[in-house]
Write an enzyme that holds these catalytic residues in place. Structure first.
Site, mmCIF file in Angstrom:
data_model
loop_
_atom_site.group_PDB
_atom_site.id
_atom_site.type_symbol
_atom_site.label_atom_id
_atom_site.label_comp_id
_atom_site.label_asym_id
_atom_site.label_seq_id
_atom_site.Cartn_x
_atom_site.Cartn_y
_atom_site.Cartn_z
ATOM 1 N N ALA A 59 0.832 -1.204 0.000
ATOM 2 C CA ALA A 59 0.000 0.000 0.000
ATOM 3 C C ALA A 59 0.867 1.256 0.000
ATOM 4 C CB ALA A 59 -0.918 0.003 1.215
ATOM 5 N N SER A 104 11.097 1.278 -4.123
ATOM 6 C CA SER A 104 11.197 1.747 -5.501
ATOM 7 C C SER A 104 12.629 2.092 -5.863
ATOM 8 C CB SER A 104 10.311 2.979 -5.698
ATOM 9 O OG SER A 104 10.533 3.552 -6.966
ATOM 10 N N TYR A 143 7.459 10.909 -2.532
ATOM 11 C CA TYR A 143 7.289 9.458 -2.634
ATOM 12 C C TYR A 143 8.630 8.754 -2.473
ATOM 13 C CZ TYR A 143 6.633 4.919 -4.914
ATOM 14 O OH TYR A 143 6.642 3.581 -5.215
ATOM 15 N N LYS A 197 9.780 6.083 0.480
ATOM 16 C CA LYS A 197 10.197 4.717 0.182
ATOM 17 C C LYS A 197 11.632 4.467 0.647
ATOM 18 C CE LYS A 197 6.570 2.806 -1.621
ATOM 19 N NZ LYS A 197 5.946 1.622 -0.983
#
Length: 263
Positions: free
Chosen positions: A93, A146, A158, A162
């Site tokens: 998620a 990622s 983001y 990550k």
């Protein structure tokens, strides 16, 4: 089968990697496939897709917003009540943040919401699962990260979130290893599936660039000379969730066709 008799919890069920993780877990013999996402419609679609391919699969759907601690606890409690254990947790998620935002223009309160889901939400769900894994003598936790954590191309909120979860995974691996709990990270790059295909088609239309040209330009920077599929990437994550990686913890597995090496 890779996950025979395992109970696998997968957060972030959606049209891309999430549903592929669920489908493959069922095909690989999971005793229970637990689906978690904020939207009930996505969960229903995932269950239907699983039923069409693996009729005997046991599926549990739990609408869950991982940014809410009580919902994380509920997800794991329902899993244990239904199946008696949690063998693997795949933290897929996420929220993407503002892809076009530069740091100088960044809305930092917006970053906070990204971190609330991608970092704290992931850790809240992990924290809910750990006591049950300890009690049963082990388990596997997989963080979906990622390539952009090491090869920046924008979307700093983001990428930063990550990166944070990948570092947290190493600390968790060191702390939880004595309980038989393994914690690993899979760093995804481009994944060919519904989300990427939809984005490329839209970009192709807006910019007047042929879709094939866009695909070839991306593939040219990937050593395997193709965009890995959602299925390809899901298989790597499920390897980390399985007993085939019993000697692996604290690792970051690049699942991006080698693109992380490209300059």
């Amino acid at each position: 089968m890779l996950l025979k008799d395992k109970v696998v919890v997968i957060s972030g069920i959606g049209p891309g990697l999430g549903i592929k993780l669920a489908l493959l877990a069922a095909e690989e013999g999971a005793k229970g496939v637990v689906l978690a996402a904020r939207g009930a419609e996505k969960l229903d679609q995932a269950e239907q897709a699983i039923r069409e391919r693996v009729r005997a699969a046991e599926v549990l759907k739990v609408p869950t917003d991982i940014s809410k601690p009580d919902q994380c606890e509920n997800l794991i409690s329902q899993t244990v009540e239904r199946f008696g254990r949690v063998d693997a947790l795949i933290n897929s998620a996420y929220t993407p943040g503002d892809v076009a935002e530069t740091f100088e223009e960044a809305n930092l309160p917006g970053w906070r919401s990204v971190f609330d889901t991608n970092v704290l939400g992931t850790l809240q769900l992990t924290q809910a699962a750990v006591p049950h894994m300890k009690q049963q003598g082990g388990g596997s936790i997989v963080m979906i990260s990622s390539m952009v954590t090491r090869k920046p191309w924008g979307n700093a909120s983001y990428a930063s979130s990550k990166g944070a979860i990948a570092v947290a995974a190493k600390h968790l691996a060191a702390e939880l290893g004595k309980y038989g709990i393994r914690v690993n990270t899979a760093a995804m790059g481009w994944m060919w599936g519904t989300p990427t295909e939809s984005w490329m088609k839209q970009y192709s239309k807006e910019q007047g660039v042929p879709l094939e040209t866009l695909i070839n330009n991306v593939a040219a920077n990937i050593p395997v000379r193709r965009i890995p599929t959602d299925d390809d990437c899901a298989k790597a994550a499920l390897f980390l969730a399985s007993d085939y990686s019993m000697a692996v913890t604290g690792a970051l597995l690049d699942v991006n066709g080698g693109e992380f090496m490209a300059p």
